[in-house]
Each structure stands twice: as structure tokens, then as C-alpha cells.
Design a protein around this motif. Structure first.
Motif: not given
Length: 99
Positions: A66-72
């Protein structure tokens, strides 16, 4: 005024990721635990214990992703996709009887 709006937008994005990581991580870990408990070829108590221990790794994996993804939005799609796949597998394992 623009910097304040940008700051609020950034804080909202972080808050959204925290909520998604906590809620989505819990949901995916619960689905994975249930699926593993039912499918591991071990005695029931050992299968549940093993699945519960594995759920901690699943939760950490979801939080990191979740925190590594480019966007929410991408984080939500990834978490939702994992939950959908695990839910479908659990549905197949348990056998669905509508009545």
C-alpha cells in the motif's frame, strides 16, 4: 493558499493509505488465514496455527505494498484484487450452497 491546499491534500493521501493499510491488510490477512486453515494438509490445530502465523507476513506484505504503490487508487486496486482472489478461492473451497 495553494501551499495549504497542497499540504492538506498530501495529509489526506497519507491518511487514506493508513486506513487502507490497516483495514485492507486486516481483511486480506483474515481471508488468507481462513483459506490456509481450510486447505493446509495438516491436523486442524496445526493448520490453524500455521495459517495464523502466516497471516502476520500477509499483513506486513499488504502494508508495504500500500505504501509502495504510486497512488492511493493503485494501492486500493491491488488490495481489493487480492481480497477478491482470496474471497473467490475461499468461496470455491467452502462450496457455495445458496439455500
Amino acid at each position: 493558499m495553494t501551499s495549504r491546499t497542497t499540504e492538506l491534500r498530501g495529509r489526506a493521501a497519507v491518511l487514506g493509505r493508513v486506513v487502507l493499510a490497516a483495514g485492507g491488510g486486516y481483511g486480506v490477512a483474515a481471508l488468507a488465514t481462513t483459506l490456509l486453515s481450510l486447505t493446509l494438509p495438516l491436523p486442524r490445530a496445526e493448520a490453524v496455527t500455521t495459517a495464523t502465523l502466516a497471516s502476520f507476513a500477509v499483513m506486513v506484505g499488504v502494508v508495504v505494498s500500500v505504501f509502495a504503490a504510486r497512488s492511493l487508487a493503485r494501492a486500493a486496486l491491488g488490495t481489493g484484487g487480492a481480497a477478491l482472489v482470496l474471497g473467490a478461492a475461499l468461496w470455491l473451497v467452502m462450496g457455495h450452497n445458496p439455500a
